[in-house]
Design an enzyme around this catalytic site. Sequence first.
Site, PDB file in Angstrom:
ATOM      1  N   ARG A   1       0.826  -1.218   0.000  1.00  0.00           N
ATOM      2  CA  ARG A   1       0.000   0.000   0.000  1.00  0.00           C
ATOM      3  C   ARG A   1       0.858   1.265   0.000  1.00  0.00           C
ATOM      4  O   ARG A   1       0.488   2.280   0.577  1.00  0.00           O
ATOM      5  CB  ARG A   1      -0.945   0.025   1.218  1.00  0.00           C
ATOM      6  CG  ARG A   1      -1.951  -1.088   1.273  1.00  0.00           C
ATOM      7  CD  ARG A   1      -2.941  -1.022   0.122  1.00  0.00           C
ATOM      8  NE  ARG A   1      -4.110  -1.836   0.369  1.00  0.00           N
ATOM      9  CZ  ARG A   1      -4.196  -3.144   0.084  1.00  0.00           C
ATOM     10  NH1 ARG A   1      -3.193  -3.774  -0.470  1.00  0.00           N
ATOM     11  NH2 ARG A   1      -5.313  -3.811   0.354  1.00  0.00           N
TER      12      ARG A   1
ATOM     13  N   SER B   1     -10.683  -1.013   3.374  1.00  0.00           N
ATOM     14  CA  SER B   1      -9.884  -1.123   4.605  1.00  0.00           C
ATOM     15  C   SER B   1      -9.498   0.270   5.081  1.00  0.00           C
ATOM     16  O   SER B   1      -8.910   1.030   4.323  1.00  0.00           O
ATOM     17  CB  SER B   1      -8.595  -1.896   4.343  1.00  0.00           C
ATOM     18  OG  SER B   1      -8.871  -3.154   3.836  1.00  0.00           O
TER      19      SER B   1
ATOM     20  N   GLU C   1      -4.872   3.448   6.312  1.00  0.00           N
ATOM     21  CA  GLU C   1      -4.496   3.290   4.917  1.00  0.00           C
ATOM     22  C   GLU C   1      -5.118   4.450   4.122  1.00  0.00           C
ATOM     23  O   GLU C   1      -4.575   4.923   3.134  1.00  0.00           O
ATOM     24  CB  GLU C   1      -5.056   1.949   4.420  1.00  0.00           C
ATOM     25  CG  GLU C   1      -4.779   1.663   2.981  1.00  0.00           C
ATOM     26  CD  GLU C   1      -5.672   0.585   2.422  1.00  0.00           C
ATOM     27  OE1 GLU C   1      -6.573   0.919   1.633  1.00  0.00           O
ATOM     28  OE2 GLU C   1      -5.470  -0.583   2.759  1.00  0.00           O
TER      29      GLU C   1
HETATM   30  N1  EPU Z   1     -10.290 -10.929  10.429  1.00  0.00           N
HETATM   31  C1  EPU Z   1     -10.962 -10.995  11.636  1.00  0.00           C
HETATM   32  N2  EPU Z   1     -12.002 -10.139  11.829  1.00  0.00           N
HETATM   33  C2  EPU Z   1     -12.403  -9.253  10.894  1.00  0.00           C
HETATM   34  C3  EPU Z   1     -11.710  -9.195   9.672  1.00  0.00           C
HETATM   35  C4  EPU Z   1     -10.653 -10.053   9.458  1.00  0.00           C
HETATM   36  O1  EPU Z   1     -10.625 -11.783  12.493  1.00  0.00           O
HETATM   37  O2  EPU Z   1     -13.378  -8.548  11.151  1.00  0.00           O
HETATM   38  C5  EPU Z   1      -9.207 -11.884  10.177  1.00  0.00           C
HETATM   39  C6  EPU Z   1      -9.710 -13.013   9.271  1.00  0.00           C
HETATM   40  O3  EPU Z   1     -10.186 -14.047  10.006  1.00  0.00           O
HETATM   41  C7  EPU Z   1      -8.471 -13.413   8.520  1.00  0.00           C
HETATM   42  C8  EPU Z   1      -7.643 -12.169   8.487  1.00  0.00           C
HETATM   43  O4  EPU Z   1      -8.180 -11.273   9.439  1.00  0.00           O
HETATM   44  O5  EPU Z   1      -7.756 -14.371   9.223  1.00  0.00           O
HETATM   45  C9  EPU Z   1      -7.541 -11.538   7.119  1.00  0.00           C
HETATM   46  O6  EPU Z   1      -8.817 -11.102   6.682  1.00  0.00           O
HETATM   47  P1  EPU Z   1      -9.124 -10.830   5.128  1.00  0.00           P
HETATM   48  O7  EPU Z   1      -8.683 -11.981   4.315  1.00  0.00           O
HETATM   49  O8  EPU Z   1     -10.534 -10.376   5.029  1.00  0.00           O
HETATM   50  O9  EPU Z   1      -8.150  -9.687   4.701  1.00  0.00           O
HETATM   51  P2  EPU Z   1      -7.644  -8.375   5.437  1.00  0.00           P
HETATM   52  O10 EPU Z   1      -6.230  -8.563   5.862  1.00  0.00           O
HETATM   53  O11 EPU Z   1      -8.609  -7.960   6.453  1.00  0.00           O
HETATM   54  C10 EPU Z   1      -6.666  -7.352   3.196  1.00  0.00           C
HETATM   55  C11 EPU Z   1      -6.728  -6.052   2.442  1.00  0.00           C
HETATM   56  C12 EPU Z   1      -8.070  -5.937   1.705  1.00  0.00           C
HETATM   57  C13 EPU Z   1      -8.172  -7.100   0.732  1.00  0.00           C
HETATM   58  C14 EPU Z   1      -8.072  -8.409   1.548  1.00  0.00           C
HETATM   59  C15 EPU Z   1      -8.081  -9.636   0.668  1.00  0.00           C
HETATM   60  C16 EPU Z   1      -5.356  -4.513   3.730  1.00  0.00           C
HETATM   61  C17 EPU Z   1      -5.324  -3.329   4.629  1.00  0.00           C
HETATM   62  N3  EPU Z   1      -6.556  -4.936   3.360  1.00  0.00           N
HETATM   63  O12 EPU Z   1      -7.679  -7.317   4.210  1.00  0.00           O
HETATM   64  O13 EPU Z   1      -8.032  -4.744   0.945  1.00  0.00           O
HETATM   65  O14 EPU Z   1      -9.397  -7.068   0.029  1.00  0.00           O
HETATM   66  O15 EPU Z   1      -6.831  -8.431   2.293  1.00  0.00           O
HETATM   67  O16 EPU Z   1      -6.864  -9.741   0.006  1.00  0.00           O
HETATM   68  O17 EPU Z   1      -4.290  -5.036   3.370  1.00  0.00           O
HETATM   69  C18 EPU Z   1      -8.661  -2.455   0.907  1.00  0.00           C
HETATM   70  O18 EPU Z   1      -7.447  -2.192   0.894  1.00  0.00           O
HETATM   71  O19 EPU Z   1      -9.535  -1.539   0.874  1.00  0.00           O
HETATM   72  C19 EPU Z   1      -9.077  -3.831   0.997  1.00  0.00           C
HETATM   73  C20 EPU Z   1     -10.356  -4.169   1.129  1.00  0.00           C
END
Ligand code: EPU
Length: 337
Positions: free
Chosen positions: A162, A237, A333
Site C-alpha cells: 500500500r 480497509s 491506509e
Molecule cells: N479478520 C478478523 N475479523 C475481521 C476481519 C478479518 O478476524 O473482522 C481476520 C480473518 O479471520 C483473517 C484475516 O483477518 O484471518 C484476514 O482477513 P481478510 O482476508 O478479510 O483480509 P484483510 O487482511 O482484512 C486485506 C486487504 C483488503 C483485501 C483483503 C483480501 C489490507 C489493509 N486490506 O484485508 O483490501 O481485500 O486483504 O486480500 O491489506 C482495501 O485495501 O480496501 C481492501 C479491502
Amino acid sequence: MEILKNHSLKSFNTFGIDAKAREFTIVEQIDPLIDLIGRTSKNDFFILGGGSNILLTNDIEKLVIQLNLKGISIIEKSEDFVLVEAMAGEVWHEFVQFTLKNNFGGLENLSLIPGNVGTSPMQNIGAYGIEIKDFFYSCKALNIETLKIETFYNADCKFGYRESVFKNELKGKYIILSVQFKLTKENHNLHIDYGAIKQELEKMQISNPTIQDVSKAVIRIRESKLPNPKEIGNSGSFFKNPVITKKEFNVLLEKNPNMPHYVVSENEIKIPAGWLIEQAGFKGERFGDAGVHKNQALVLVNYGNATGAEILAVAHQIQAKVDELYNIKIVPEVNII
Ligand code: EPU
C-alpha cells in the site's frame, strides 16, 4: 470549463461525507488540465480521483479538480503479452472487466476494488495475493512544477505494501494521467491459493477456473464481506495491516495462540488489523452514524450523515484500544484530509 463555488463533495467520496469544496471543476482532457494547473498556485488546488481512499474531515478551501480523463487503448501485442493503457479517470472495476472481456489475464484478483485507475498506483492497490505492481508497466504523470509529462516505469514507483513513491517523496508533485499494464494473452498464471478464493470456486463447483471465473469468485467474496459504498459509505480497509517484529509476535502469540498472521520476512510478521479490531470489541459497533462494519472490522462505515470528524474519532478510539491491548500501533491506509 465550469468552476462551481461552494460545491458539496458528498457524491464524490465513497464515504459519502458532506464536505464542501471552495471551488470545484471536472476535467476531461489533458490540455485544459495543464492549462488550469499552470494558472493555479501550487497550494491552491486539490486533485480528486474516484474519492475511494479519502476521509474528508473538513471542507476543502481550494479548487478541487476531479480528474475525469477517459479512454482505454491497446498499445502493443506480442505472442504472449499485451500492453493496455487506461486513462486516470477510468473506473478501476470497469477497466478490469474490459481486460477480462478481452481475455487478458492478471487483474482478475483485483475485481471490484473501488476507485479509479489513476489512483491505483498511488497506494499499489492489492487483494487476494496480488498487487498492481505485479502487472504495472508504466504510468504517465504531469509534473506540477514543470508542467511536463513524465513516464514512470515499475522500478521508479518504489512500490511496497500500500505504498509508492507518489505517497512518499513525490507526494503532491505529480498528477497521474494514465497507467499501462502488461497482461497475459494466454497461458494465464492464476493466483487462487488465497484460501477464500479456492473455497469460493469449490462452492461454485468450478475445478478448472478461467480468469473470468476467478474474477467472479473474488466479486462474490467481496460482496459477502465488504459493504457496497453505494449503500453504506466506506473506503474499504481503513487501516493497514501492521507489521511487527518476530520478537513482539512471539510475546503476543503466547497469550493469543490463535492469532492469524502472515510471515513477511525472517524477522517481520503481518497481523490482520481486522482481527485486532474485532478482539478489541469494535466489530459491528455503531456510534451515531459512524461505525465498524459487521462483517469486516477493518472497514469503517458511514450509515448516513456522519461527519469525517466523527469517523476519525472512532478510528482514534480503535487505535488507542488496540495499542492498549496489544501494544501495536495501527495506522490508516485511507488519506485523512
Ligand atoms: N479478520 C478478523 N475479523 C475481521 C476481519 C478479518 O478476524 O473482522 C481476520 C480473518 O479471520 C483473517 C484475516 O483477518 O484471518 C484476514 O482477513 P481478510 O482476508 O478479510 O483480509 P484483510 O487482511 O482484512 C486485506 C486487504 C483488503 C483485501 C483483503 C483480501 C489490507 C489493509 N486490506 O484485508 O483490501 O481485500 O486483504 O486480500 O491489506 C482495501 O485495501 O480496501 C481492501 C479491502
